[in-house]
Scaffold this motif. Structure first.
Motif, PDB file in Angstrom:
ATOM      1  N   ARG A 152      13.084   2.511   0.830  1.00 53.73           N
ATOM      2  CA  ARG A 152      12.191   3.263  -0.067  1.00 53.73           C
ATOM      3  C   ARG A 152      12.862   3.480  -1.422  1.00 53.73           C
ATOM      4  O   ARG A 152      12.211   3.487  -2.443  1.00 53.73           O
ATOM      5  CB  ARG A 152      11.839   4.614   0.541  1.00 53.73           C
ATOM      6  CG  ARG A 152      11.003   4.559   1.779  1.00 53.73           C
ATOM      7  CD  ARG A 152       9.546   4.230   1.459  1.00 53.73           C
ATOM      8  NE  ARG A 152       9.325   2.786   1.372  1.00 53.73           N
ATOM      9  CZ  ARG A 152       9.197   2.022   2.437  1.00 53.73           C
ATOM     10  NH1 ARG A 152       9.253   2.522   3.637  1.00 53.73           N
ATOM     11  NH2 ARG A 152       8.994   0.734   2.293  1.00 53.73           N
TER      12      ARG A 152
ATOM     13  N   GLN B 132       0.825  -1.208   0.000  1.00 53.65           N
ATOM     14  CA  GLN B 132       0.000   0.000   0.000  1.00 53.65           C
ATOM     15  C   GLN B 132       0.861   1.260   0.000  1.00 53.65           C
ATOM     16  O   GLN B 132       0.510   2.252  -0.625  1.00 53.65           O
ATOM     17  CB  GLN B 132      -0.951  -0.014   1.198  1.00 53.65           C
ATOM     18  CG  GLN B 132      -2.160  -0.913   0.924  1.00 53.65           C
ATOM     19  CD  GLN B 132      -2.828  -1.394   2.197  1.00 53.65           C
ATOM     20  OE1 GLN B 132      -2.320  -1.166   3.297  1.00 53.65           O
ATOM     21  NE2 GLN B 132      -3.967  -2.060   2.042  1.00 53.65           N
ATOM     22  N   ALA B 133       1.992   1.192   0.689  1.00 55.32           N
ATOM     23  CA  ALA B 133       2.905   2.342   0.670  1.00 55.32           C
ATOM     24  C   ALA B 133       3.437   2.558  -0.739  1.00 55.32           C
ATOM     25  O   ALA B 133       3.586   3.695  -1.200  1.00 55.32           O
ATOM     26  CB  ALA B 133       4.066   2.110   1.648  1.00 55.32           C
TER      27      ALA B 133
ATOM     28  N   PHE C 178      13.456  12.391  -7.309  1.00 49.83           N
ATOM     29  CA  PHE C 178      13.064  12.106  -5.928  1.00 49.83           C
ATOM     30  C   PHE C 178      14.035  11.148  -5.254  1.00 49.83           C
ATOM     31  O   PHE C 178      14.274  11.216  -4.058  1.00 49.83           O
ATOM     32  CB  PHE C 178      11.649  11.526  -5.894  1.00 49.83           C
ATOM     33  CG  PHE C 178      10.604  12.554  -6.177  1.00 49.83           C
ATOM     34  CD1 PHE C 178      10.280  13.511  -5.227  1.00 49.83           C
ATOM     35  CD2 PHE C 178       9.974  12.588  -7.410  1.00 49.83           C
ATOM     36  CE1 PHE C 178       9.333  14.470  -5.493  1.00 49.83           C
ATOM     37  CE2 PHE C 178       9.019  13.550  -7.680  1.00 49.83           C
ATOM     38  CZ  PHE C 178       8.692  14.498  -6.729  1.00 49.83           C
TER      39      PHE C 178
ATOM     40  N   ASP D 276       1.520   9.531  -6.441  1.00 56.70           N
ATOM     41  CA  ASP D 276       1.952  10.840  -5.932  1.00 56.70           C
ATOM     42  C   ASP D 276       1.699  11.946  -6.961  1.00 56.70           C
ATOM     43  O   ASP D 276       2.201  11.892  -8.084  1.00 56.70           O
ATOM     44  CB  ASP D 276       3.455  10.778  -5.604  1.00 56.70           C
ATOM     45  CG  ASP D 276       3.909  11.993  -4.831  1.00 56.70           C
ATOM     46  OD1 ASP D 276       3.660  13.124  -5.303  1.00 56.70           O
ATOM     47  OD2 ASP D 276       4.507  11.819  -3.760  1.00 56.70           O
ATOM     48  N   PRO D 277       0.902  12.996  -6.600  1.00 54.44           N
ATOM     49  CA  PRO D 277       0.583  14.048  -7.586  1.00 54.44           C
ATOM     50  C   PRO D 277       1.805  14.864  -8.018  1.00 54.44           C
ATOM     51  O   PRO D 277       1.875  15.312  -9.163  1.00 54.44           O
ATOM     52  CB  PRO D 277      -0.426  14.934  -6.837  1.00 54.44           C
ATOM     53  CG  PRO D 277      -0.215  14.653  -5.379  1.00 54.44           C
ATOM     54  CD  PRO D 277       0.248  13.222  -5.302  1.00 54.44           C
ATOM     55  N   THR D 278       2.760  15.056  -7.122  1.00 49.47           N
ATOM     56  CA  THR D 278       3.952  15.840  -7.482  1.00 49.47           C
ATOM     57  C   THR D 278       4.819  15.083  -8.485  1.00 49.47           C
ATOM     58  O   THR D 278       5.431  15.668  -9.381  1.00 49.47           O
ATOM     59  CB  THR D 278       4.775  16.161  -6.220  1.00 49.47           C
ATOM     60  OG1 THR D 278       3.896  16.714  -5.253  1.00 49.47           O
ATOM     61  CG2 THR D 278       5.868  17.156  -6.507  1.00 49.47           C
TER      62      THR D 278
ATOM     63  N   TYR E 104      18.091   6.015   6.499  1.00 52.01           N
ATOM     64  CA  TYR E 104      16.728   5.714   6.866  1.00 52.01           C
ATOM     65  C   TYR E 104      15.865   5.328   5.672  1.00 52.01           C
ATOM     66  O   TYR E 104      14.911   4.602   5.784  1.00 52.01           O
ATOM     67  CB  TYR E 104      16.150   6.974   7.489  1.00 52.01           C
ATOM     68  CG  TYR E 104      15.299   6.720   8.677  1.00 52.01           C
ATOM     69  CD1 TYR E 104      15.891   6.362   9.878  1.00 52.01           C
ATOM     70  CD2 TYR E 104      13.929   6.827   8.593  1.00 52.01           C
ATOM     71  CE1 TYR E 104      15.121   6.128  10.976  1.00 52.01           C
ATOM     72  CE2 TYR E 104      13.154   6.594   9.697  1.00 52.01           C
ATOM     73  CZ  TYR E 104      13.738   6.246  10.894  1.00 52.01           C
ATOM     74  OH  TYR E 104      12.965   6.003  11.971  1.00 52.01           O
ATOM     75  N   PHE E 105      16.223   5.846   4.493  1.00 52.67           N
ATOM     76  CA  PHE E 105      15.359   5.690   3.328  1.00 52.67           C
ATOM     77  C   PHE E 105      15.810   4.614   2.366  1.00 52.67           C
ATOM     78  O   PHE E 105      15.251   4.472   1.300  1.00 52.67           O
ATOM     79  CB  PHE E 105      15.262   7.021   2.593  1.00 52.67           C
ATOM     80  CG  PHE E 105      14.556   8.065   3.375  1.00 52.67           C
ATOM     81  CD1 PHE E 105      13.195   7.975   3.583  1.00 52.67           C
ATOM     82  CD2 PHE E 105      15.252   9.103   3.945  1.00 52.67           C
ATOM     83  CE1 PHE E 105      12.532   8.917   4.334  1.00 52.67           C
ATOM     84  CE2 PHE E 105      14.597  10.051   4.702  1.00 52.67           C
ATOM     85  CZ  PHE E 105      13.237   9.962   4.905  1.00 52.67           C
TER      86      PHE E 105
ATOM     87  N   GLN F 235      16.780  13.106  -3.785  1.00 51.07           N
ATOM     88  CA  GLN F 235      16.334  13.810  -2.571  1.00 51.07           C
ATOM     89  C   GLN F 235      16.302  12.864  -1.376  1.00 51.07           C
ATOM     90  O   GLN F 235      16.739  13.194  -0.290  1.00 51.07           O
ATOM     91  CB  GLN F 235      14.912  14.339  -2.756  1.00 51.07           C
ATOM     92  CG  GLN F 235      14.837  15.694  -3.403  1.00 51.07           C
ATOM     93  CD  GLN F 235      13.385  16.103  -3.596  1.00 51.07           C
ATOM     94  OE1 GLN F 235      12.501  15.672  -2.856  1.00 51.07           O
ATOM     95  NE2 GLN F 235      13.141  16.920  -4.585  1.00 51.07           N
ATOM     96  N   LEU F 236      15.752  11.672  -1.607  1.00 50.34           N
ATOM     97  CA  LEU F 236      15.617  10.724  -0.498  1.00 50.34           C
ATOM     98  C   LEU F 236      16.977  10.166  -0.093  1.00 50.34           C
ATOM     99  O   LEU F 236      17.244   9.978   1.087  1.00 50.34           O
ATOM    100  CB  LEU F 236      14.680   9.581  -0.873  1.00 50.34           C
ATOM    101  CG  LEU F 236      13.211   9.955  -1.052  1.00 50.34           C
ATOM    102  CD1 LEU F 236      12.364   8.705  -1.185  1.00 50.34           C
ATOM    103  CD2 LEU F 236      12.701  10.786   0.102  1.00 50.34           C
TER     104      LEU F 236
ATOM    105  N   LEU G 176      11.539   2.705  -5.142  1.00 47.82           N
ATOM    106  CA  LEU G 176      11.396   3.674  -6.237  1.00 47.82           C
ATOM    107  C   LEU G 176      11.908   3.093  -7.545  1.00 47.82           C
ATOM    108  O   LEU G 176      11.281   3.245  -8.586  1.00 47.82           O
ATOM    109  CB  LEU G 176      12.176   4.958  -5.929  1.00 47.82           C
ATOM    110  CG  LEU G 176      11.610   5.896  -4.869  1.00 47.82           C
ATOM    111  CD1 LEU G 176      12.341   7.228  -4.917  1.00 47.82           C
ATOM    112  CD2 LEU G 176      10.129   6.113  -5.074  1.00 47.82           C
TER     113      LEU G 176
ATOM    114  N   LEU H 283       0.866   4.291  -2.803  1.00 41.58           N
ATOM    115  CA  LEU H 283       0.818   5.714  -2.458  1.00 41.58           C
ATOM    116  C   LEU H 283       1.888   6.487  -3.235  1.00 41.58           C
ATOM    117  O   LEU H 283       1.665   7.601  -3.695  1.00 41.58           O
ATOM    118  CB  LEU H 283       1.045   5.846  -0.947  1.00 41.58           C
ATOM    119  CG  LEU H 283       0.571   7.114  -0.246  1.00 41.58           C
ATOM    120  CD1 LEU H 283      -0.921   7.310  -0.432  1.00 41.58           C
ATOM    121  CD2 LEU H 283       0.916   7.027   1.241  1.00 41.58           C
ATOM    122  N   ILE H 284       3.060   5.885  -3.388  1.00 41.69           N
ATOM    123  CA  ILE H 284       4.147   6.532  -4.130  1.00 41.69           C
ATOM    124  C   ILE H 284       3.775   6.643  -5.613  1.00 41.69           C
ATOM    125  O   ILE H 284       3.921   7.692  -6.227  1.00 41.69           O
ATOM    126  CB  ILE H 284       5.470   5.743  -3.969  1.00 41.69           C
ATOM    127  CG1 ILE H 284       5.943   5.819  -2.518  1.00 41.69           C
ATOM    128  CG2 ILE H 284       6.543   6.277  -4.918  1.00 41.69           C
ATOM    129  CD1 ILE H 284       7.173   4.992  -2.217  1.00 41.69           C
TER     130      ILE H 284
END
Lengths: 550, 91
Positions: A121, A71-72, A107, A79-81, A117-118, A110-111, A125, A75-76
């Motif tokens: 994620r 589900q996460a 992105f 993402d509208p951005t 920590y990321f 950035q992450l 991506l 959500l990615i």
């Protein structure tokens, strides 16, 4: 019949057909023929909707934990951005797939800049970017469906998206990459299925090839003969029966004691049901993670005394707070560190937050009195004699009698004689000791071979610590991954390690291995392993010794 | 004149992982354009998980929620209340 060798990470033997998770095919280039930006955007929007719907649908079919991961990801994808960035690039003349890939990269950077920590994620991506591009181009994704009949899953490496295949029919795991402390090992142990990682050539197996997998030795036999399977599974069943029949304190065949202890986090309930001689590593940090404030003194006393009571007179070693910028705490800020593994972590935090460690030691001392038991304490990540002296003084001030330190940094082992003159015992954390000895990040699967606990240089450091302990009449234990490998346990006993602390589930097999070899045999095994040039030779040498012996 | 709410992030791991996902889902459930940022920093769209993660907001840090539309005031109240809670403890 073909035999492959990998690193054994989760014990047990099984024979079953394989399901190979194919690597994603390389995508063809996207060619922008018309100049119609609107239709290109429409294609990407449809691809995004289809990938998101697929993720949501998969989430319905899996367990709660895995569903949250999916589900996460959905959500990615939505993402509208992200969509705005893709539209902008298409408007600027990019092809559809370049726009998707470059927007994800934006992105991703950035992450990545936001720290370790990321890491998970970021892998997500890359996976999601690929899936959207594949969908734009109409390239079919390799299917990921949980098998309906028993299968051994073979993969290059388990990606987050592969978790959905881990249904009840999965009876074993083999990966081509990965190391003993990686993702696959943890998943396999939690599912209780045999697993081998770092197994070169595994992905070349054809689907449905029957494979005999031994999660105890790391051997993977493709297309085994009927006799081999029968013989192996019978031996496995016999060894299980032998293991099950043994109980009580650890000792070698000639009766030399080697204490068997459990590593515990918050779950001290398991202690009552575990046949062990105590707790060699109680990770107190579980009390401190995921919260706003340090736990109160009273709360700590309650947890510590409950543990001492369930230990019912058995030895318990409390490790003081082990955290740092790689395991961040809400109320401890060590600032940004470019390299957290080499930063302010473990006992180094005490220099910043004296009162945290002090209150913890006071809570252990109080719990000790309440429960009428003896508790040992040890500090993580100490490197110098001065640090040892300061920790010992701090602990003794609270009336604690048994005080030790973890040996995780080579510098501490090199000073072992002086360290043992200050404290009562050493406990070797082999995972960190390997990381710092080989300058190899524990989180990098590519470096798995350097982190192999059978590395002779690592074993020589363990042996140095054990010899220093012998000279001073004190004890040294091992509480890392290494202690749970039954074959390696023989080597550790042979160099003079007097207790082994491991996940409770690993204790029976280690007990059985020790029970079958004399201390002289263990010493021979140690000599072979320490004298080897590399881990595979060390393993093979010790295995050969056992064959002659038994 | 934009409408604003200031709140300290109550989740112990900061605005990451699960708390970030819960916040972004709640923000996306409203039709209004709402942004989030540090008091002195750039603001990003609250319904964008990647942007919110990219802010790298830690526990106890103050953030500002902003909306242009008066009709969004209720949403601002709801989202700031959500940010103030410890979402890590929810299951």
């Amino acid at each position: 019949m073909r035999e492959l060798q990998g690193v054994a990470v989760s014990p047990g033997s099984v024979a079953a057909p394989v399901l190979v998770l194919r690597k994603r095919p390389a995508l063809p280039p996207d060619v922008r023929t018309d100049a119609d930006a609107a239709s290109a955007v429409g294609d990407v929007e449809r691809a995004i909707a289809s990938v998101a719907a697929h993720l949501e649908a998969q989430a319905q079919e899996v367990s709660h934990d895995i569903a949250a991961v999916l589900q996460a990801q959905a959500l990615i994808v939505g993402d509208p951005t992200l969509l705005d960035a893709i539209k902008r690039r298409i408007g600027d003349g990019s092809t559809r797939t370049d726009a998707v890939e470059d927007s994800f990269s934006e992105f991703r950077e950035q992450l990545a800049a936001a720290g370790p920590y990321f890491a998970d994620r970021i892998e997500d991506l890359d996976d999601l970017s690929y899936r959207i591009r594949a969908s734009v181009l109409g390239v079919a994704m390799p299917s990921r469906v949980a098998p309906r009949s028993p299968r051994i899953i073979v993969a290059d490496e388990l990606a987050p998206a592969d978790l959905v295949v881990l249904g009840p029919s999965v009876v074993g795991l083999v990966t081509q990459r990965g190391g003993a402390t990686g993702h696959t090992a943890i998943v396999a142990k939690s599912l209780g299925i045999p697993a081998v990682v770092g197994c070169a050539g595994a992905c070349e197996l054809a689907d449905d090839t029957v494979v005999l997998l031994d999660g105890g030795t790391g051997v993977v036999v493709a297309a085994p003969t009927r006799e081999q399977v029968d013989e192996h599974l019978a031996a496995d069943a016999a060894s299980k029966a032998r293991i099950g029949a043994l109980a009580g304190p650890g000792r070698t065949a000639d009766g030399t004691p080697v204490a068997l202890l459990a590593n515990l986090g918050g779950d001290h309930d398991v202690l009552a049901a575990t046949d062990c001689e105590g707790v060699g590593l109680f990770r107190t940090e579980f009390l401190f993670l995921d919260r706003d404030d340090a736990p109160s003194f009273d709360e700590q006393v309650e947890v510590y005394s409950a543990l001492l009571r369930s230990a019912a007179g058995r030895r318990v070693v409390f490790r003081t707070l082990d955290a740092g910028s790689d395991k961040p705490l809400g109320f401890v800020d060590v600032g940004h560190e470019p390299n957290p593994a080499l930063g302010v972590r473990g006992y180094r935090i005490a220099a910043h937050y004296q009162e945290l460690v002090d209150e913890q030691l006071r809570a252990v001392a109080t719990a000790e009195q309440l429960a009428g038991a003896t508790a040992a304490v040890m500090a993580p990540m100490v490197a110098t004699v001065a640090e040892v002296r300061s920790f010992v003084a701090q602990a003794r001030a609270h009336g604690l009698r048994e005080v030790g330190v973890m040996a995780e940094v080579p510098a501490l082992v090199l000073s072992a004689d002086r360290v043992l003159a200050e404290c009562d015992f050493l406990s070797i954390g082999t995972n960190d000791l390997a990381q710092y000895t080989f300058a190899a990040d524990r989180q990098l699967d590519e470096l798995a071979v350097l982190l192999d606990p059978w590395q002779p240089a690592l074993l020589r450091l363990v042996s140095m610590a054990a010899e220093a302990a012998k000279r001073s009449g004190k004890s040294v234990s091992v509480c890392g991954e290494a202690a749970s490998d039954p074959l390696l346990a023989l080597v550790l006993a042979g160099v003079g390690v007097s207790s082994l602390s491991m996940a409770p589930v690993s204790i029976p097999a280690v007990r059985a291995a020790l029970f079958e070899l004399t201390m002289t045999g263990c010493q021979q095994a140690a000599q072979i392993a320490l004298g080897a040039e590399e881990p595979a030779a060390a393993r093979a040498g010790v295995r050969a010794l056992l064959k002659i012996d038994g | 004149m934009p409408f604003e709410r200031r709140v300290q992030v109550g989740s112990s791991s900061g605005l990451h992982a699960r708390p970030a996902a819960a916040f972004v889902r709640a923000a996306a459930a409203h039709p209004h354009r709402i942004t989030i940022g540090r008091p002195d920093g750039p603001a990003v769209v609250a319904s964008s998980i990647l942007s919110v993660l990219g802010l790298h907001v830690g526990y106890g840090e103050e953030v500002v929620l902003t909306a242009e539309d008066e009709l969004a005031v209720g949403a601002l109240d709801e989202l700031s209340a959500l940010l103030g809670q410890d979402l890590d403890r929810e299951d």
